[in-house]
Motif scaffolding. Structure first.
Motif, PDB file in Angstrom:
ATOM      1  N   LEU A 145      27.674  44.851 -26.181  1.00  0.00           N
ATOM      2  CA  LEU A 145      26.803  43.940 -27.559  1.00  0.00           C
ATOM      3  C   LEU A 145      25.120  43.158 -27.059  1.00  0.00           C
ATOM      4  O   LEU A 145      24.805  42.912 -27.937  1.00  0.00           O
ATOM      5  CB  LEU A 145      27.843  42.711 -27.614  1.00  0.00           C
ATOM      6  N   ASP A 146      25.606  42.639 -25.641  1.00  0.00           N
ATOM      7  CA  ASP A 146      24.279  42.120 -25.433  1.00  0.00           C
ATOM      8  C   ASP A 146      23.166  43.080 -25.934  1.00  0.00           C
ATOM      9  O   ASP A 146      21.879  42.755 -25.826  1.00  0.00           O
ATOM     10  CB  ASP A 146      24.927  41.695 -23.968  1.00  0.00           C
ATOM     11  N   ALA A 147      22.979  44.464 -25.333  1.00  0.00           N
ATOM     12  CA  ALA A 147      21.623  45.473 -25.652  1.00  0.00           C
ATOM     13  C   ALA A 147      22.347  45.148 -27.274  1.00  0.00           C
ATOM     14  O   ALA A 147      20.682  45.709 -27.265  1.00  0.00           O
ATOM     15  CB  ALA A 147      23.107  46.907 -24.680  1.00  0.00           C
ATOM     16  N   MET A 148      22.946  45.765 -27.591  1.00  0.00           N
ATOM     17  CA  MET A 148      22.459  45.947 -29.402  1.00  0.00           C
ATOM     18  C   MET A 148      21.715  44.823 -29.846  1.00  0.00           C
ATOM     19  O   MET A 148      21.070  45.106 -30.820  1.00  0.00           O
ATOM     20  CB  MET A 148      24.047  46.033 -29.923  1.00  0.00           C
ATOM     21  N   LEU A 149      22.323  43.607 -29.302  1.00  0.00           N
ATOM     22  CA  LEU A 149      21.587  41.994 -30.399  1.00  0.00           C
ATOM     23  C   LEU A 149      20.235  42.217 -29.666  1.00  0.00           C
ATOM     24  O   LEU A 149      19.600  41.354 -30.037  1.00  0.00           O
ATOM     25  CB  LEU A 149      22.630  40.984 -29.378  1.00  0.00           C
ATOM     26  N   ALA A 150      19.874  42.578 -28.247  1.00  0.00           N
ATOM     27  CA  ALA A 150      18.635  42.560 -28.290  1.00  0.00           C
ATOM     28  C   ALA A 150      17.863  44.123 -28.400  1.00  0.00           C
ATOM     29  O   ALA A 150      16.603  43.869 -28.020  1.00  0.00           O
ATOM     30  CB  ALA A 150      18.046  42.438 -26.216  1.00  0.00           C
ATOM     31  N   SER A 151      18.368  44.741 -28.494  1.00  0.00           N
ATOM     32  CA  SER A 151      17.837  46.445 -28.714  1.00  0.00           C
ATOM     33  C   SER A 151      16.802  46.472 -30.242  1.00  0.00           C
ATOM     34  O   SER A 151      17.096  45.337 -31.234  1.00  0.00           O
ATOM     35  CB  SER A 151      19.061  46.769 -29.393  1.00  0.00           C
ATOM     36  N   PRO A 152      15.534  46.379 -30.490  1.00  0.00           N
ATOM     37  CA  PRO A 152      14.347  46.258 -31.934  1.00  0.00           C
ATOM     38  C   PRO A 152      14.909  47.760 -32.457  1.00  0.00           C
ATOM     39  O   PRO A 152      14.058  46.893 -33.837  1.00  0.00           O
ATOM     40  CB  PRO A 152      13.209  46.644 -31.118  1.00  0.00           C
TER      41      PRO A 152
END
Length: 323
Positions: A145-152
């Motif tokens: 989830l953290d990766a998704m929220l940080a993903s451009p």
């Protein structure tokens, strides 16, 4: 279809069946073609000869030979999905910080192609989040989830659901204090979670009409360490009914042992204020005397095993009695 984990064998042999395809070690020249038949593992340096060192290397290099721009992988779940399942199993045996870093890096690499990226997030949802998945793991899912929220690669609309799930997952995490709430007994008397005075509190959020809840109640009744802790006044089970149909709750009151505290959420705050994640019912939390979460969304076996270890620490001579 869900795939079974086999990755622990990789730490020793690096040769594991993967559906109709095969997982094997290889070099950069083994990059898969458009006709994907294998998942190529990194060749672990021979000097890394312990499971811990091999696992650490694998989580960091597991996807080295995957071309994340190649959407053909999406059409070969017997290879790609099996590889994901095995990867999760390895992540569970490395330190949490290393698992978090490795998992986030995988999703950064997957940003090369959005279709592949969304496929990977779907796999994360299926295996790490779905309440029916035996591999469900909230801590690993938080990393996703953290990766998704940080993903451009995702727009603001596509981040709404991950954001909501991230906020809910943050509540009642292991090592944090469980959120308090009030409950009502059949007598009408009210009390709160924090009012339970015990070395351990087993919070059992349930709907007694559901088959899984009935099975869990019966399993709890048979769990030796849990019942020993209850008999020794070290553990209190707090069974909470979060729904509004009190007729259903009253119908099943006799199913609960009298030693348990059995109440309902009169004002529905658990559900309406999203105090606890109720995507799966029943759900079990083991709390310490200060109501700090020890185990979250755990099985009866996991809780019983934990209490067994604690009892053995207190009385090592119990080891002979258990045999």
């Amino acid at each position: 279809m869900k795939y079974k984990s086999s990755s622990l064998l990789l730490l020793f042999s690096l040769c594991t069946a993967c559906g109709n395809g095969k997982i094997h070690s290889g070099t950069q020249t083994d990059i898969l073609s458009d006709t994907i038949t294998t998942f190529v593992l990194p060749a672990i340096p021979p000097m890394l000869n312990t499971p811990e060192l091999r696992a650490d290397y694998l989580v960091r290099h597991y996807w080295d030979h995957v071309n994340f721009a190649d959407t053909n992988y999406i059409h070969h779940p017997e290879i790609t999905e099996q590889a994901w399942v095995d990867y999760i199993d390895i992540l569970k045996i490395v330190p949490a910080k290393k698992a978090d870093t490795a998992l986030k890096e995988v999703f950064v690499q997957a940003e090369k192609e959005k279709k592949f990226y969304l496929y990977m997030t779907d796999l994360a949802n299926k295996y790490l989040y779905d309440p029916n998945s035996p591999m469900r793991n909230e801590e690993l899912y938080i990393s996703v989830l953290d990766a998704m929220l940080a993903s451009p690669i995702l727009n603001n609309t596509e981040k709404i659901r991950p954001q909501a799930r991230r906020e809910l997952a943050q509540k009642n995490r292991v090592g944090t204090k469980a959120l308090n709430f009030r409950y009502t007994l059949v007598s009408g008397k009210e009390d709160s979670l924090y009012g339970v005075n015990a070395l351990y509190t087993l919070l059992f959020i349930n709907n007694p009409g559901c088959h899984a809840c009935t099975e869990t109640i019966e399993t709890l009744k048979q769990a030796s360490a849990i019942n020993q802790a209850i008999a020794q006044k070290q553990l209190q089970i707090l069974a909470i009914y979060p729904d509004i149909d009190l007729e259903e709750w009253h119908k099943h009151l006799s199913n609960f042992p009298k030693e348990w505290i059995n109440g309902y959420d009169k004002k529905q705050v658990i559900e309406t204020q999203h105090l606890y994640d109720l995507k799966a019912i029943p759900t079990l939390y083991l709390l310490d005397k200060n109501k700090v979460v020890i185990l979250k969304d755990a099985t009866v076996m996991e809780i019983d095993d934990f209490l067994t270890r604690q009892q053995l620490k207190q009385n090592p001579f119990m080891m002979g009695e258990k045999k």
